[in-house]
Write a protein that holds these residues in place. Structure first.
Motif, mmCIF file in Angstrom:
data_model
loop_
_atom_site.group_PDB
_atom_site.id
_atom_site.type_symbol
_atom_site.label_atom_id
_atom_site.label_comp_id
_atom_site.label_asym_id
_atom_site.label_seq_id
_atom_site.Cartn_x
_atom_site.Cartn_y
_atom_site.Cartn_z
ATOM 1 N N LEU A 416 0.680 -1.247 0.283
ATOM 2 C CA LEU A 416 0.091 -0.231 -0.253
ATOM 3 C C LEU A 416 1.095 1.255 -0.655
ATOM 4 C CD1 LEU A 416 -2.717 -0.988 2.613
ATOM 5 C CD2 LEU A 416 -2.612 -1.254 0.331
ATOM 6 N N SER A 417 2.196 0.797 -0.449
ATOM 7 C CA SER A 417 2.771 2.439 -0.018
ATOM 8 C C SER A 417 2.398 3.009 1.491
ATOM 9 C CB SER A 417 3.064 3.127 -0.705
ATOM 10 O OG SER A 417 3.138 2.379 -2.546
ATOM 11 N N LEU A 418 2.851 1.879 1.983
ATOM 12 C CA LEU A 418 2.087 3.623 3.096
ATOM 13 C C LEU A 418 3.541 4.115 4.628
ATOM 14 C CD1 LEU A 418 -0.799 1.184 5.500
ATOM 15 C CD2 LEU A 418 -0.614 3.491 3.954
ATOM 16 N N THR A 419 4.815 3.044 4.780
ATOM 17 C CA THR A 419 5.557 4.037 5.034
ATOM 18 C C THR A 419 6.969 3.218 3.909
ATOM 19 O OG1 THR A 419 6.244 1.211 6.248
ATOM 20 C CG2 THR A 419 4.919 2.764 7.314
ATOM 21 N N GLY A 420 8.070 3.739 4.299
ATOM 22 C CA GLY A 420 9.254 4.077 3.754
ATOM 23 C C GLY A 420 10.554 3.520 4.063
ATOM 24 N N THR A 421 10.131 2.289 5.255
ATOM 25 C CA THR A 421 11.577 1.877 6.044
ATOM 26 C C THR A 421 12.190 0.923 5.059
ATOM 27 O OG1 THR A 421 9.371 0.318 7.022
ATOM 28 C CG2 THR A 421 9.880 2.068 8.279
ATOM 29 N N ILE A 422 13.256 0.373 5.444
ATOM 30 C CA ILE A 422 14.015 -0.816 4.243
ATOM 31 C C ILE A 422 12.884 -2.290 5.102
ATOM 32 C CG2 ILE A 422 15.425 -1.363 3.332
ATOM 33 C CD1 ILE A 422 16.999 1.128 4.630
ATOM 34 N N SER A 423 12.276 -2.774 3.834
ATOM 35 C CA SER A 423 12.312 -4.373 3.569
ATOM 36 C C SER A 423 13.173 -5.097 3.025
ATOM 37 C CB SER A 423 11.112 -4.126 3.599
ATOM 38 O OG SER A 423 10.189 -3.490 4.779
ATOM 39 N N PRO A 424 13.109 -6.704 3.095
ATOM 40 C CA PRO A 424 13.581 -7.040 1.890
ATOM 41 C C PRO A 424 12.799 -7.368 0.266
ATOM 42 C CG PRO A 424 13.362 -8.025 3.636
ATOM 43 C CD PRO A 424 12.906 -7.316 4.025
ATOM 44 N N ASP A 425 13.919 -6.221 -0.350
ATOM 45 C CA ASP A 425 12.933 -7.017 -1.544
ATOM 46 C C ASP A 425 12.920 -7.921 -2.229
ATOM 47 O OD1 ASP A 425 11.159 -5.860 -3.860
ATOM 48 O OD2 ASP A 425 12.207 -4.523 -4.948
ATOM 49 N N ALA A 426 12.141 -9.353 -1.948
ATOM 50 C CA ALA A 426 12.642 -10.161 -2.354
ATOM 51 C C ALA A 426 12.433 -10.615 -3.570
ATOM 52 C CB ALA A 426 11.853 -11.589 -1.550
ATOM 53 N N GLN A 427 13.183 -11.053 -4.521
ATOM 54 C CA GLN A 427 12.639 -11.689 -6.180
ATOM 55 C C GLN A 427 11.610 -12.433 -5.850
ATOM 56 O OE1 GLN A 427 16.069 -14.020 -7.330
ATOM 57 N NE2 GLN A 427 15.211 -13.846 -9.533
ATOM 58 N N PRO A 428 10.800 -12.799 -7.438
ATOM 59 C CA PRO A 428 9.834 -13.345 -6.798
ATOM 60 C C PRO A 428 9.929 -14.170 -7.986
ATOM 61 C CG PRO A 428 9.615 -11.098 -8.825
ATOM 62 C CD PRO A 428 10.922 -11.053 -8.199
ATOM 63 N N VAL A 429 8.895 -15.479 -6.878
ATOM 64 C CA VAL A 429 9.437 -16.467 -7.389
ATOM 65 C C VAL A 429 8.473 -17.266 -8.268
ATOM 66 C CG1 VAL A 429 9.222 -19.202 -6.825
ATOM 67 C CG2 VAL A 429 9.328 -17.226 -4.770
ATOM 68 N N PRO A 430 8.381 -17.669 -9.495
ATOM 69 C CA PRO A 430 8.204 -18.146 -10.464
ATOM 70 C C PRO A 430 6.253 -18.937 -10.229
ATOM 71 C CG PRO A 430 10.502 -18.336 -11.558
ATOM 72 C CD PRO A 430 10.060 -18.015 -10.110
ATOM 73 N N LEU A 431 5.560 -18.714 -11.004
ATOM 74 C CA LEU A 431 4.062 -19.069 -10.344
ATOM 75 C C LEU A 431 3.785 -20.630 -11.416
ATOM 76 C CD1 LEU A 431 2.766 -19.327 -7.697
ATOM 77 C CD2 LEU A 431 1.189 -17.478 -8.670
ATOM 78 N N ARG A 432 3.712 -21.343 -11.325
ATOM 79 C CA ARG A 432 2.597 -22.826 -12.029
ATOM 80 C C ARG A 432 1.543 -23.114 -10.789
ATOM 81 N NH1 ARG A 432 2.834 -27.303 -13.803
ATOM 82 N NH2 ARG A 432 4.194 -28.245 -12.107
ATOM 83 N N VAL A 433 0.855 -22.823 -10.443
ATOM 84 C CA VAL A 433 0.279 -23.317 -9.909
ATOM 85 C C VAL A 433 -1.299 -23.056 -10.428
ATOM 86 C CG1 VAL A 433 -0.435 -21.262 -8.462
ATOM 87 C CG2 VAL A 433 -0.646 -23.249 -7.448
ATOM 88 N N LYS A 434 -2.425 -24.692 -9.810
ATOM 89 C CA LYS A 434 -3.677 -24.221 -10.292
ATOM 90 C C LYS A 434 -4.319 -23.946 -9.398
ATOM 91 C CE LYS A 434 -4.532 -25.320 -14.348
ATOM 92 N NZ LYS A 434 -4.856 -24.313 -15.337
ATOM 93 N N VAL A 435 -5.302 -22.899 -9.282
ATOM 94 C CA VAL A 435 -5.899 -22.431 -8.433
ATOM 95 C C VAL A 435 -7.819 -22.616 -8.368
ATOM 96 C CG1 VAL A 435 -6.800 -20.588 -7.267
ATOM 97 C CG2 VAL A 435 -4.504 -20.356 -7.919
ATOM 98 N N VAL A 436 -8.032 -23.252 -7.216
ATOM 99 C CA VAL A 436 -9.525 -23.694 -7.752
ATOM 100 C C VAL A 436 -10.349 -23.171 -6.537
ATOM 101 C CG1 VAL A 436 -10.823 -25.693 -7.071
ATOM 102 C CG2 VAL A 436 -8.985 -25.656 -8.323
ATOM 103 N N LEU A 437 -11.040 -22.287 -6.903
ATOM 104 C CA LEU A 437 -12.245 -21.392 -6.470
ATOM 105 C C LEU A 437 -13.364 -22.551 -5.840
ATOM 106 C CD1 LEU A 437 -12.155 -17.704 -7.274
ATOM 107 C CD2 LEU A 437 -10.695 -19.230 -5.226
ATOM 108 N N ILE A 438 -14.071 -22.582 -4.069
ATOM 109 C CA ILE A 438 -15.092 -23.294 -4.542
ATOM 110 C C ILE A 438 -16.043 -22.350 -3.639
ATOM 111 C CG2 ILE A 438 -15.994 -24.832 -2.644
ATOM 112 C CD1 ILE A 438 -13.567 -26.489 -3.919
ATOM 113 N N GLY A 439 -17.303 -21.813 -4.282
ATOM 114 C CA GLY A 439 -18.303 -21.264 -3.811
ATOM 115 C C GLY A 439 -19.546 -20.785 -4.314
#
Lengths: 822, 275
Positions: A416-439
């Motif tokens: 949300l860009s709420l603060t400017g504190t330094i936090s790890p900007d972790a390299q994203p992990v490639p995603l290969r997932v099948k999401v199943v929503l049940i509703g």
């Protein structure tokens, strides 16, 4: 009272009195080809799911990133049920995905790198790095204690010491020769003329000849210049000294770590990103060997060192050589199927944890924690759609990850860009997932309507069928489903009779005696409860009484309000008449649902009419208690009246309809036939039987149409009648179209069989009015005139009188001649 | 043979001046005073040479931090000396707080030398080996160093980076060290809960060695005994460094050469106590 035909049950009115068999379509246990479910094989998928299975297979196998699945299914399907089972079975045949690790980025410490390794190798790398640090902590200090190192180090130190001292000693010597003292001041170094080892006092200096003073001044000037030069050189020498020590240390470390790193690189030669990482580790070790030569007393293993502290046995210095094994698939035998019960932002995309130290919150890549998307990567993620959208930002975070096909761990503040504190900007992990929503369906439709991205990402709908036709094949399949679940949940097996009762109950659950519900969670719940009662009865198998008790006790546990209502009827608080006849009053039937338990209950619907031009007033609507469907039903009544009785002029009528003693919202049109009968009774001044209750909607042509909850409604009126005493004349009028939905309680069925209670099926308003008034409805002749002594004739005559009065000018305001027309 | 007795200490005198970095010296002096229940006398001497320098016309100094020249005048010098003295007082007050330490600070103008100290019996002189600011890099040390060979009292030379913990090493021999040196070392070790390492020169005869070991057992059963080459400061320094000792205690007659060379014995983190 109209007389019923004792043989075929057909009234002259057209209403049909139903038999006990029609009141509950029993399931004959003898049609089941087994004695106990122990004889039946497992059934993984409930019957009737062919389309759903096809959709699931399609959704699971299509390898495009935007083909995720939305299954219309009960929430419980996320943890149990065939969707879950299907995914689990499919995942078991797929390869285990890679391990995911985070490690220090030596080029950019703020951006930890993500490493993917074959399943099980992540833990190896983590342990190897841990061992490396431990090994180096033992070997490096020893290497630096080595005599050879110490000698070389001493040589460097001595050389630089001389480098520092020689110029200054030369300067000191020169000053001494020139008779100048070197004096250390609070801020630096000064030169002064000296005599007899002491600084020359000012008066004596002033007394010196001019030439001598000038000479001293010039000498001091030169010495100062030289001192300036020496002091300027000090930082340079210091840096050169440090560099030389670093080079020496690097040489020692390189030698000490080379064989260890070679072994490591060899172990991970098949994972190029890891060998590249190990190369960076080696370079860093060489450049920062000092970290291994210092110790911080009192720090615990794994504890975070303070920010800015580059040293420490277990502090920040060594944490950077750690490997954070985010996802360990080493023990997986197939692809993962992850169900996330609480789909918040961070439980989905992971989170950054912190450690409080010295009043500050600190973090690094070791404190990155996996989310469900990480754990499900390479497999399936099952989420409850309703919970997902209820959690702020979770749905957006999920879509962002699916769109980008990568999962990036971010704090809420970062997102949300709420603060400017330094936090790890972790390299994203490639995603290969099948999401199943049940509703539920409504949520799918709502999301599809308000969010275009939803339809772009969730392109596969799996419509889980919740009911199937009541056929012999399906009955056997449901029996196998029962058998499967008794085994899966370690329950007692069911006898054939018990299965038959369960099947009847499943028909009742879907409100249709031609169908079975195949809602697995509902079946499992009933099996568990039946098993409980079988245990109480010390039976080794669940028999019919156990199932019946489970059904009854379940209702008993939930029907407190229902019992209170019946009690109020018995006490006369709620006025419901079950005998005699009344003009303008009909027993209507409503269904209430409280906490998942539905029950029917009668309401007195009354009508009042007088001459006027206001049509039919729905009092419920006037006080804003009536819903739209109810209002629609009432308006249909006006259409029916005008169409049938007064076609050539406006309806000369002002009528009001109300649900007596009803204090809550009223909706639906299932009472519209009862309202119409009350209206016709009031217009035609026709007494209506109070021992009958009516349900059914009506159209403008007078056809009675099907409604919902017919079983609960009939049972509701039956219970009220039973409460005050069954007379043998009481009964319920239902739409003929609802006969297929009847699967009534055993006690109601018995009363029907014993002629102590009746159920009438009607197709038209005429069928019903004849039954309720005891008069033939009456068919109009060619001129539209109804025969005398019929219900329709009475209604038409009254309306005609209203119309006639309405066409005359008002002559008397104080007379009483109009009173009978009101 | 061995002189049986106990090292007595009535007062610790810490010599301060504008050239030395005195914070560590004050701290160590106070800790010894507390351990011996002695009083602490801090002498802040305004070096006469400084005042004479400041009175000279156009007196200048080369700033040790910036390597630039600036003028030195009496007013500025007075202000700086006053400030340093105040800092010394603040340090003393802070350290003494919470301890029953009796202390005084005297500030006076004098030439740095033994006369300025006027040391009495049972007094320990503490001086800093570290110069202020980057003049330290020139290994100038404290001006007080030159008085070390002129005083007969014991002295403590505080290193550049003193460590209040770590082992106490004592160079001991039965013939000349006496019980005083050993006893003082054991007392310092006990007060700071520090291990005691006894260094025995290799030139001791077996009987002297036995006597020395008897002495050691009499003061500390857990002390570690290490033999060291005799007469070599360099060898001694190596042993002290490898034992990670942060204080070396020795008797005056074990010093090789004059006492001004004593700082060469110590590493940047090891202090030297000569009794």
């Amino acid at each position: 009272m109209p007389e019923l035909s004792p043989t075929n049950g057909v009234l002259t009115t057209g209403a049909v009195r139903l038999t006990a068999d029609e009141a509950r379509r029993r399931f004959d246990p003898l049609t089941l080809p087994f004695l106990s479910v122990t004889e039946l094989a497992d059934l993984a998928v409930p019957p009737g799911q062919e389309v759903a299975i096809e959709a699931l297979q399609f959704g699971a196998s299509i390898r495009h990133a935007d083909y995720h699945i939305y299954a219309f299914a009960p929430t419980t399907e996320t943890r149990q049920g065939f969707v879950h089972d299907f995914l689990a079975q499919r995942a078991a045949t797929e390869p285990a995905p890679t391990d995911i690790c985070y490690a220090h980025n030596f080029d950019n410490p703020q951006c930890p790198i993500a490493l993917s390794l074959p399943a099980g190798r992540g833990a190896q790398l983590r342990d190897a790095m841990k061992n490396l640090v431990q090994e180096l902590r033992a070997t490096l200090p020893a290497a630096f204690e080595n005599e050879d190192y110490r000698t070389r180090r001493q040589g460097i130190d001595e050389r630089f010491k001389q480098k520092h001292e020689e110029p200054f000693e030369a300067l000191q010597q020169r000053a001494r020769t020139e008779g100048i003292a070197i004096i250390r001041t609070p801020m630096g170094i000064a030169f002064a003329p000296m005599r007899d080892g002491e600084v020359l006092p000012s008066p004596e200096f002033q007394a010196l000849p001019e030439a001598e003073r000038a000479k001293i001044t010039a000498t001091i000037e030169k010495l100062q210049e030289e001192m300036e030069r020496i002091l300027r050189q000090i930082p340079v020498w210091a840096r050169e000294h440090r560099d030389e020590i670093r080079r020496l240390n690097g040489e020692i470390v390189r030698y000490a770590v080379a064989h260890i790193m070679d072994e490591l690189r060899s172990s991970f030669a098949d994972v190029p990103p890891v060998t590249s990482y190990l190369g960076a580790v080696e370079q860093d070790l060489i450049g920062n060997a000092d970290d291994f030569l210092r110790t911080d007393v009192g720090r615990q293993e794994g504890e975070l060192g303070p920010v800015g502290e580059a040293t420490g046995a277990d502090g920040m210095a060594f944490r950077r050589y750690g490997v954070n094994l985010l996802v360990d698939n080493g023990r997986m035998t197939g692809a993962p199927v992850i169900y996330e019960d609480n789909p918040t932002v961070h439980s989905l995309i992971g989170r950054i944890e912190h450690i409080a130290r010295f009043g500050a919150l600190l973090t690094d890549f070791n404190l990155l924690k996996a989310g469900a998307l990480h754990r499900a990567n390479g497999g399936y993620l099952v989420l409850d759609a309703a919970k997902l959208v209820r959690n702020p930002l979770a749905y957006e975070a999920l879509k962002r990850a699916l769109r980008a096909q990568e999962v990036r761990i971010q704090s809420l503040e970062q997102m949300l860009s709420l603060t400017g504190t330094i936090s790890p900007d972790a390299q994203p992990v490639p995603l290969r997932v099948k999401v199943v929503l049940i509703g539920p369906r409504w949520l799918h439709h709502a999301l599809a309507q308000i969010d275009s991205e939803f339809s772009e990402l969730f392109k596969v709908q799996v419509d889980v069928e919740d009911q199937v036709d009541r056929s012999a094949d399906h009955a056997l399949m449901v029996a196998r489903l029962i058998a499967t679940n008794t085994r899966r949940h370690n329950l007692r097996p069911l006898t054939r009779d018990a299965v038959a009762l369960v099947l009847e109950h499943l028909s009742r659950q879907c409100g249709d005696n031609q169908k079975f519900t195949v809602d697995t969670p509902e079946i499992v719940d009933l099996l568990k409860e039946s098993d409980h009662w079988a245990t109480q009865a010390a039976r080794t198998a669940v028999d019919l009484p156990d199932v019946q008790r489970a059904i009854d006790s379940r209702q008993r546990r939930a029907d407190r309000i229902y019992r209170r209502l019946r009690e109020q009827v018995r006490n006369g608080v709620l006025k419901i008449e079950t005998q005699g006849a009344r003009i303008g009053q009909v027993n209507g039937l409503s269904v209430f649902t409280v906490g998942g338990f539905s029950f029917g209950h009668p309401s007195r619907i009354t009508a009042q009419v007088r001459r006027g031009a206001g049509g039919v007033i729905d009092i419920e609507r006037e006080v804003e208690l009536g819903g739209r469907l109810h209002s629609k039903g009432v308006m249909i009544l006006a259409g029916f009246l005008g169409g049938r009785y007064i076609q050539d002029r406006p309806l000369p009528l002002q009528a009001s309809l109300v649900f007596e003693q009803s204090y809550g919202p009223v909706d639906g049109d299932s009472a519209s036939s009862a309202e119409l009968f009350a209206l016709l009774s009031a217009i035609g001044q026709l007494p209506v039987r109070q021992d009958l209750a009516v349900t059914g909607s009506v159209d403008q042509l007078g056809n009675i149409q099907a409604i919902g909850g017919v079983n609960e409604k009939i049972e509701g009126f039956f219970d009220v009648c039973a409460e005050v005493g069954l007379t043998g004349h009481q009964g319920v009028i239902i739409p003929a179209a609802n006969v297929r939905h009847l699967i009534l309680r055993q006690d109601v069925v018995k009363a029907v069989r014993d002629d102590r209670f009746a159920i009438y099926a009607v197709r038209t308003v005429d069928d019903g009015i004849a039954l309720l008034t005891g008069l033939p409805a009456g068919i109009p002749d060619a001129g539209g005139t109804y025969p005398a002594a019929t219900a329709n004739a009475a209604v038409a005559a009254r309306l005609a009188r209203f119309a006639k009065k309405a066409s005359k000018p008002a002559q008397k305001r104080d007379g009483g001649s109009d009173d009978d027309e009101r | 043979m061995t002189t049986k007795g106990e090292f007595s200490l009535r007062r610790v005198v810490v010599a301060l001046d504008a050239a030395a970095d005195f914070a560590a010296a004050i701290e160590m002096a106070a800790s010894i005073a507390i351990a011996w229940s002695a009083s602490l006398r801090a002498l802040f001497v305004e070096d006469e040479s400084l005042w004479r320098l400041a009175s000279l016309p156009y007196a200048q100094q080369v700033n040790a931090i910036t390597a630039l020249r600036d003028t030195v005048d009496e007013a500025e010098l007075g202000a700086q000396l006053k400030l340093l003295a105040r800092r010394a007082r603040t340090d003393l007050a802070r350290i003494a707080e919470g301890h029953s330490l009796s202390w005084t600070l005297e500030r006076f103008r004098a030439a740095i030398g033994p006369d300025a100290l006027s040391l009495g019996n049972d007094e320990l002189l503490v001086i800093s080996a570290k110069s202020r600011s980057s003049a330290n890099a020139l290994r100038l040390g404290s001006p007080w160093r030159r008085v070390l060979d002129q005083v007969s009292q014991p002295f403590l030379l505080v290193p550049e980076r003193p460590t209040p913990r770590g082992p106490v090493a004592v160079l001991c021999d039965a013939a000349s060290g006496g019980l005083d040196v050993l006893d003082a070392s054991a007392r310092i070790a006990r007060a700071g809960k520090r291990p005691l390492i006894v260094l025995t020169p290799e030139d001791l005869t077996q009987s002297q060695l036995d006597a020395a070991e008897d002495l050691v057992r009499s003061v500390d059963d857990h002390a570690t005994v290490i033999r060291v080459p005799a007469g070599s400061h360099q060898a001694l320094e190596k042993v002290v460094a490898s034992a990670r000792a942060t204080l070396l205690v020795m008797s005056r007659d074990r010093l090789v050469g004059d006492k001004a060379s004593a700082p060469d014995l110590i590493s940047p983190s090891s202090a030297l106590l000569v009794l």
